[in-house]
Design a protein around this motif. Structure first.
Motif, PDB file in Angstrom:
ATOM      1  N   UNK A  59       0.871  -1.177   0.000  1.00 48.58           N
ATOM      2  CA  UNK A  59       0.000   0.000   0.000  1.00 48.58           C
ATOM      3  C   UNK A  59       0.906   1.224   0.000  1.00 48.58           C
ATOM      4  N   UNK A  60       1.212   1.746  -1.173  1.00 50.50           N
ATOM      5  CA  UNK A  60       2.190   2.830  -1.301  1.00 50.50           C
ATOM      6  C   UNK A  60       1.725   4.105  -0.610  1.00 50.50           C
ATOM      7  N   UNK A  61       0.433   4.388  -0.675  1.00 49.57           N
ATOM      8  CA  UNK A  61      -0.083   5.593  -0.013  1.00 49.57           C
ATOM      9  C   UNK A  61       0.129   5.504   1.498  1.00 49.57           C
ATOM     10  N   UNK A  62      -0.128   4.331   2.069  1.00 44.81           N
ATOM     11  CA  UNK A  62       0.057   4.159   3.508  1.00 44.81           C
ATOM     12  C   UNK A  62       1.532   4.231   3.885  1.00 44.81           C
ATOM     13  N   UNK A  63       2.397   3.627   3.067  1.00 44.10           N
ATOM     14  CA  UNK A  63       3.836   3.692   3.330  1.00 44.10           C
ATOM     15  C   UNK A  63       4.313   5.142   3.329  1.00 44.10           C
ATOM     16  N   UNK A  64       3.858   5.909   2.343  1.00 47.94           N
ATOM     17  CA  UNK A  64       4.272   7.312   2.277  1.00 47.94           C
ATOM     18  C   UNK A  64       3.678   8.128   3.416  1.00 47.94           C
ATOM     19  N   UNK A  65       2.471   7.795   3.829  1.00 48.23           N
ATOM     20  CA  UNK A  65       1.887   8.495   4.981  1.00 48.23           C
ATOM     21  C   UNK A  65       2.739   8.277   6.221  1.00 48.23           C
ATOM     22  N   UNK A  73      -7.455   8.905  -1.442  1.00 49.83           N
ATOM     23  CA  UNK A  73      -8.063   9.884  -2.346  1.00 49.83           C
ATOM     24  C   UNK A  73      -7.081  10.999  -2.700  1.00 49.83           C
ATOM     25  N   UNK A  74      -6.180  11.322  -1.774  1.00 47.92           N
ATOM     26  CA  UNK A  74      -5.245  12.430  -1.988  1.00 47.92           C
ATOM     27  C   UNK A  74      -3.960  12.004  -2.671  1.00 47.92           C
ATOM     28  N   UNK A  75      -3.690  10.703  -2.743  1.00 51.96           N
ATOM     29  CA  UNK A  75      -2.383  10.223  -3.199  1.00 51.96           C
ATOM     30  C   UNK A  75      -2.186  10.415  -4.692  1.00 51.96           C
ATOM     31  N   UNK A  76      -0.927  10.600  -5.075  1.00 48.23           N
ATOM     32  CA  UNK A  76      -0.530  10.654  -6.480  1.00 48.23           C
ATOM     33  C   UNK A  76      -0.628   9.246  -7.080  1.00 48.23           C
ATOM     34  N   UNK A  77      -0.510   9.112  -8.394  1.00 45.48           N
ATOM     35  CA  UNK A  77      -0.545   7.769  -9.018  1.00 45.48           C
ATOM     36  C   UNK A  77       0.555   6.859  -8.472  1.00 45.48           C
ATOM     37  N   UNK A  78       0.296   5.561  -8.496  1.00 46.82           N
ATOM     38  CA  UNK A  78       1.260   4.593  -7.962  1.00 46.82           C
ATOM     39  C   UNK A  78       2.623   4.703  -8.629  1.00 46.82           C
ATOM     40  N   UNK A  79       2.641   5.008  -9.926  1.00 52.25           N
ATOM     41  CA  UNK A  79       3.919   5.123 -10.625  1.00 52.25           C
ATOM     42  C   UNK A  79       4.770   6.239 -10.015  1.00 52.25           C
ATOM     43  N   UNK A  80       4.135   7.349  -9.657  1.00 50.66           N
ATOM     44  CA  UNK A  80       4.863   8.454  -9.015  1.00 50.66           C
ATOM     45  C   UNK A  80       5.322   8.063  -7.620  1.00 50.66           C
ATOM     46  N   UNK A  81       4.444   7.374  -6.885  1.00 47.45           N
ATOM     47  CA  UNK A  81       4.809   6.965  -5.527  1.00 47.45           C
ATOM     48  C   UNK A  81       5.993   6.004  -5.539  1.00 47.45           C
ATOM     49  N   UNK A  82       6.029   5.090  -6.501  1.00 53.40           N
ATOM     50  CA  UNK A  82       7.151   4.154  -6.592  1.00 53.40           C
ATOM     51  C   UNK A  82       8.449   4.885  -6.914  1.00 53.40           C
ATOM     52  N   UNK A  83       8.382   5.811  -7.860  1.00 51.50           N
ATOM     53  CA  UNK A  83       9.578   6.567  -8.251  1.00 51.50           C
ATOM     54  C   UNK A  83      10.110   7.372  -7.067  1.00 51.50           C
ATOM     55  N   UNK A  84       9.221   8.040  -6.352  1.00 47.70           N
ATOM     56  CA  UNK A  84       9.635   8.856  -5.208  1.00 47.70           C
ATOM     57  C   UNK A  84      10.154   7.988  -4.059  1.00 47.70           C
ATOM     58  N   UNK A  85       9.614   6.788  -3.935  1.00 48.67           N
ATOM     59  CA  UNK A  85      10.046   5.906  -2.857  1.00 48.67           C
ATOM     60  C   UNK A  85      11.496   5.482  -3.036  1.00 48.67           C
ATOM     61  N   UNK A  86      11.926   5.312  -4.287  1.00 44.87           N
ATOM     62  CA  UNK A  86      13.329   4.976  -4.554  1.00 44.87           C
ATOM     63  C   UNK A  86      14.232   6.109  -4.065  1.00 44.87           C
ATOM     64  N   UNK A  87      13.852   7.343  -4.380  1.00 44.45           N
ATOM     65  CA  UNK A  87      14.637   8.486  -3.901  1.00 44.45           C
ATOM     66  C   UNK A  87      14.657   8.579  -2.394  1.00 44.45           C
ATOM     67  N   UNK A  88      13.498   8.326  -1.756  1.00 48.08           N
ATOM     68  CA  UNK A  88      13.433   8.381  -0.296  1.00 48.08           C
ATOM     69  C   UNK A  88      14.308   7.310   0.340  1.00 48.08           C
ATOM     70  N   UNK A  89      14.387   6.141  -0.301  1.00 50.36           N
ATOM     71  CA  UNK A  89      15.208   5.047   0.232  1.00 50.36           C
ATOM     72  C   UNK A  89      16.679   5.420   0.266  1.00 50.36           C
ATOM     73  N   UNK A  90      17.097   6.331  -0.609  1.00 54.54           N
ATOM     74  CA  UNK A  90      18.482   6.801  -0.620  1.00 54.54           C
ATOM     75  C   UNK A  90      18.646   8.010   0.298  1.00 54.54           C
TER      76      UNK A  90
END
Length: 335
Positions: free
Chosen positions: A4-10, A291-308
């Motif tokens: 659940x990418x939205x929950x992970x980012x939250x 409802x507020x989250x960006x598309x999953x593709x954006x969340x995945x891309x941003x998550x890679x940056x956050x992991x670094x």
């Protein structure tokens, strides 16, 4: 496995916000306590205790705000117009405070009082603005058709003003317990007394806000007072009482580090309580995380940056605190 990418980012943004609150909170608290210093020497020690780390603390604010913009763009688009005034006040306060760190020690002695006042007012303004913004979010923001539908002053209510004062009091407690840890002798005992006072005030304010918040929305009341939800929420006030007892006992017994850790624990538990009240809304009670989250593709891309990025921030923050560990004594530090 489906994540659940939205929950992970939250959770990541909530962590960044919490780290900003506790890390920048204690140096904002120093500014709030600045008028209570008994001499120029004590004020110098107060500033030197945070001078090496204060700017790094604010990294988490950038991560939290930038993450909200990138990950939950709808929430950002609704919250910003609703909170323009307190957010701008916070930023102005932080700018004044940052300028003071650079110019106070360079000012002529007869003009240093100007920077002392700027440090106090900037810190107090930023703390009050953060608390007011928090209160405005908790009480709810008027949304129609996925846009903000309220007025310019909807953020200004008795509840938001009270939460602003409560946050400023909490920051003052963090600042006082930080000085108990970093100072020694008469100055340490002086701020030990201030920690007892601010801790008592904060405990009362936590109780008032905790009783006031469920009255704002039926969902909040059901989560805290109805069965079986109360089985999950009851540990929160119990942990607040346990940490408050630890805080006061450690202050009276002359401990150095434990009062600061207990204060951090109080912030963590109340932050968890806030999350329990608000979940799953990012704009209570109108817009959920998904409802507020960006598309999953954006969340995945941003998550890679956050992991670094996030491990790097944690590493240099830990290194800075390790290098500048220990007591701060008069005459030491930046001049």
């Amino acid at each position: 496995m489906i994540f659940d990418l939205a929950l992970i980012w939250a959770l990541l943004i909530a962590t960044a916000v919490f780290l900003y609150v506790v890390l920048d909170g204690f140096d904002l608290g120093l500014g709030i306590l600045f008028p209570l210093a008994r001499s120029k020497t004590e004020r110098d020690v107060m500033m030197n205790s945070v001078a090496p780390v204060w700017d790094g603390n604010e990294t988490w604010l950038v991560l939290g705000g930038g993450g909200l913009y990138a990950v939950f763009p709808l929430a950002y688009a609704v919250l910003m117009p609703a909170l323009y005034a307190p957010i701008m006040a916070m930023l102005i306060g932080l700018v004044f405070r940052g300028v003071v760190f650079e110019f106070r020690f360079k000012a002529r002695p007869e003009r240093q009082w100007i920077w002392d006042i700027a440090f106090f007012l900037g810190s107090l303004t930023a703390a009050l603005a953060q608390g007011i913004a928090l209160g405005a979010i908790i009480q709810g923001i008027e949304v129609e058709g996925r846009v903000y539908a309220g007025g310019w002053l909807d953020w200004l209510t008795p509840f938001s003003i009270f939460t602003g004062i409560a946050v400023a009091t909490g920051y003052a407690l963090l600042g006082a317990t930080w000085l108990v840890w970093k100072c020694e002798g008469p100055m340490q005992e002086h701020f030990r007394g201030k920690a007892l006072v601010t801790g008592s005030l904060l405990l009362v304010m936590i109780g008032i806000v905790s009783l006031w918040t469920p009255s704002l929305h039926p969902q909040f009341a059901a989560r805290w007072f109805e069965f079986p939800q109360i089985l999950y929420t009851a540990p929160v006030p119990l942990m607040v009482l346990a940490l408050a007892a630890l805080l006061f006992a450690s202050l009276r017994s002359g401990r150095d580090v434990v009062p600061f850790l207990a204060s951090l624990g109080l912030f963590l538990v109340t932050f968890i309580g806030l999350g329990v009240s608000l979940f799953p809304y990012v704009v209570p009670t109108s817009i959920t995380l998904w409802e507020a989250a960006a598309p999953d593709s954006s969340l995945k891309f941003l998550l890679v940056g956050a992991a670094v990025l996030i491990p790097m921030i944690l590493a240099y923050t830990a290194y800075a605190y390790w290098v500048f560990r220990g007591k701060v004594r008069p005459g030491e530090g930046y001049h």
